[in-house]
Design a protein around this motif. Sequence first.
Motif, PDB file in Angstrom:
ATOM      1  N   MET A   1       1.957  -2.139  -2.181  1.00 58.16           N
ATOM      2  CA  MET A   1       1.345  -3.415  -1.857  1.00 58.16           C
ATOM      3  C   MET A   1       0.409  -3.816  -3.004  1.00 58.16           C
ATOM      4  O   MET A   1      -0.419  -3.021  -3.430  1.00 58.16           O
ATOM      5  CB  MET A   1       0.562  -3.266  -0.549  1.00 58.16           C
ATOM      6  CG  MET A   1      -0.072  -4.548  -0.092  1.00 58.16           C
ATOM      7  SD  MET A   1      -0.951  -4.407   1.485  1.00 58.16           S
ATOM      8  CE  MET A   1       0.154  -3.445   2.470  1.00 58.16           C
TER       9      MET A   1
ATOM     10  N   ARG B   1      -2.524  -6.263  -5.083  1.00 61.47           N
ATOM     11  CA  ARG B   1      -3.894  -6.646  -4.766  1.00 61.47           C
ATOM     12  C   ARG B   1      -3.930  -7.950  -3.959  1.00 61.47           C
ATOM     13  O   ARG B   1      -4.718  -8.090  -3.031  1.00 61.47           O
ATOM     14  CB  ARG B   1      -4.711  -6.782  -6.053  1.00 61.47           C
ATOM     15  CG  ARG B   1      -6.191  -7.001  -5.781  1.00 61.47           C
ATOM     16  CD  ARG B   1      -6.981  -7.147  -7.079  1.00 61.47           C
ATOM     17  NE  ARG B   1      -8.405  -7.039  -6.844  1.00 61.47           N
ATOM     18  CZ  ARG B   1      -9.167  -8.018  -6.341  1.00 61.47           C
ATOM     19  NH1 ARG B   1      -8.624  -9.177  -6.009  1.00 61.47           N
ATOM     20  NH2 ARG B   1     -10.458  -7.837  -6.160  1.00 61.47           N
TER      21      ARG B   1
ATOM     22  N   THR C   1      -2.925  -7.259  -0.356  1.00 57.93           N
ATOM     23  CA  THR C   1      -4.007  -6.499   0.277  1.00 57.93           C
ATOM     24  C   THR C   1      -5.173  -7.427   0.605  1.00 57.93           C
ATOM     25  O   THR C   1      -5.726  -7.388   1.704  1.00 57.93           O
ATOM     26  CB  THR C   1      -4.472  -5.351  -0.645  1.00 57.93           C
ATOM     27  OG1 THR C   1      -3.369  -4.482  -0.886  1.00 57.93           O
ATOM     28  CG2 THR C   1      -5.614  -4.569  -0.035  1.00 57.93           C
ATOM     29  N   SER C   2      -5.521  -8.289  -0.341  1.00 55.62           N
ATOM     30  CA  SER C   2      -6.622  -9.229  -0.135  1.00 55.62           C
ATOM     31  C   SER C   2      -6.334 -10.161   1.032  1.00 55.62           C
ATOM     32  O   SER C   2      -7.226 -10.445   1.851  1.00 55.62           O
ATOM     33  CB  SER C   2      -6.863 -10.042  -1.404  1.00 55.62           C
ATOM     34  OG  SER C   2      -7.923 -10.955  -1.208  1.00 55.62           O
TER      35      SER C   2
ATOM     36  N   ARG D   1      -4.465  -9.564   3.668  1.00 56.57           N
ATOM     37  CA  ARG D   1      -4.584  -8.811   4.929  1.00 56.57           C
ATOM     38  C   ARG D   1      -6.047  -8.561   5.285  1.00 56.57           C
ATOM     39  O   ARG D   1      -6.436  -8.658   6.456  1.00 56.57           O
ATOM     40  CB  ARG D   1      -3.815  -7.493   4.830  1.00 56.57           C
ATOM     41  CG  ARG D   1      -2.301  -7.711   4.909  1.00 56.57           C
ATOM     42  CD  ARG D   1      -1.507  -6.460   4.695  1.00 56.57           C
ATOM     43  NE  ARG D   1      -1.715  -5.460   5.721  1.00 56.57           N
ATOM     44  CZ  ARG D   1      -1.173  -4.239   5.671  1.00 56.57           C
ATOM     45  NH1 ARG D   1      -0.395  -3.894   4.658  1.00 56.57           N
ATOM     46  NH2 ARG D   1      -1.401  -3.368   6.630  1.00 56.57           N
TER      47      ARG D   1
ATOM     48  N   PHE E   1      -4.727  -0.311   7.382  1.00 52.83           N
ATOM     49  CA  PHE E   1      -4.091   0.237   6.181  1.00 52.83           C
ATOM     50  C   PHE E   1      -3.805   1.736   6.280  1.00 52.83           C
ATOM     51  O   PHE E   1      -3.273   2.323   5.341  1.00 52.83           O
ATOM     52  CB  PHE E   1      -4.959  -0.046   4.947  1.00 52.83           C
ATOM     53  CG  PHE E   1      -5.034  -1.509   4.604  1.00 52.83           C
ATOM     54  CD1 PHE E   1      -4.047  -2.112   3.842  1.00 52.83           C
ATOM     55  CD2 PHE E   1      -6.083  -2.294   5.047  1.00 52.83           C
ATOM     56  CE1 PHE E   1      -4.100  -3.454   3.516  1.00 52.83           C
ATOM     57  CE2 PHE E   1      -6.153  -3.639   4.726  1.00 52.83           C
ATOM     58  CZ  PHE E   1      -5.155  -4.225   3.965  1.00 52.83           C
TER      59      PHE E   1
ATOM     60  N   VAL F   1     -11.520  -4.815  -1.778  1.00 53.41           N
ATOM     61  CA  VAL F   1     -10.077  -4.972  -2.020  1.00 53.41           C
ATOM     62  C   VAL F   1      -9.606  -3.930  -3.030  1.00 53.41           C
ATOM     63  O   VAL F   1      -8.602  -3.250  -2.817  1.00 53.41           O
ATOM     64  CB  VAL F   1      -9.733  -6.394  -2.484  1.00 53.41           C
ATOM     65  CG1 VAL F   1      -8.264  -6.500  -2.890  1.00 53.41           C
ATOM     66  CG2 VAL F   1     -10.060  -7.423  -1.403  1.00 53.41           C
TER      67      VAL F   1
ATOM     68  N   VAL G   1      -9.443  -0.466  -1.425  1.00 54.47           N
ATOM     69  CA  VAL G   1      -8.306  -0.311  -0.503  1.00 54.47           C
ATOM     70  C   VAL G   1      -7.022  -0.153  -1.302  1.00 54.47           C
ATOM     71  O   VAL G   1      -6.194   0.712  -0.987  1.00 54.47           O
ATOM     72  CB  VAL G   1      -8.221  -1.500   0.479  1.00 54.47           C
ATOM     73  CG1 VAL G   1      -6.926  -1.455   1.277  1.00 54.47           C
ATOM     74  CG2 VAL G   1      -9.427  -1.502   1.415  1.00 54.47           C
ATOM     75  N   VAL G   2      -6.859  -0.950  -2.351  1.00 58.36           N
ATOM     76  CA  VAL G   2      -5.658  -0.822  -3.201  1.00 58.36           C
ATOM     77  C   VAL G   2      -5.581   0.585  -3.784  1.00 58.36           C
ATOM     78  O   VAL G   2      -4.526   1.239  -3.753  1.00 58.36           O
ATOM     79  CB  VAL G   2      -5.679  -1.887  -4.338  1.00 58.36           C
ATOM     80  CG1 VAL G   2      -4.604  -1.586  -5.382  1.00 58.36           C
ATOM     81  CG2 VAL G   2      -5.481  -3.270  -3.758  1.00 58.36           C
TER      82      VAL G   2
ATOM     83  N   GLN H   1      -4.649   3.269  -1.205  1.00 51.13           N
ATOM     84  CA  GLN H   1      -3.251   3.201  -0.794  1.00 51.13           C
ATOM     85  C   GLN H   1      -2.330   3.895  -1.800  1.00 51.13           C
ATOM     86  O   GLN H   1      -1.192   4.190  -1.498  1.00 51.13           O
ATOM     87  CB  GLN H   1      -2.802   1.744  -0.633  1.00 51.13           C
ATOM     88  CG  GLN H   1      -3.441   1.053   0.525  1.00 51.13           C
ATOM     89  CD  GLN H   1      -2.944  -0.363   0.632  1.00 51.13           C
ATOM     90  OE1 GLN H   1      -2.026  -0.620   1.388  1.00 51.13           O
ATOM     91  NE2 GLN H   1      -3.521  -1.266  -0.123  1.00 51.13           N
TER      92      GLN H   1
END
Length: 79
Positions: A1, A3, A6-7, A9, A52, A71, A74-75, A78
């Motif tokens: 996924m 950036r 992800t942003s 979501r 996530f 963000v 989280v990226v 993942q």
Amino acid sequence: MDREETSARIAALIEPFNKKGVAVTDATRFTDDLEFDSLTVMDFVAAIEDEFDIIISMNAQAEIENYGQLVDAVVKLQG
């Protein structure tokens, strides 16, 4: 996924917590701009972790001050 996805979501997840309807950008600060208190932060982090399927450590949480940093974190988590 990527950036951007992800942003998007995370933006959907932040809506119920954004009581003042602040326009969220990468520079938006959680405590200053969105006026999140510690309980709101914990609820929001739990929602992100569930969405996530990740764990954001307390140390990582302490370093995240704005939306863009969240963000990016989280990226990274993942893989």
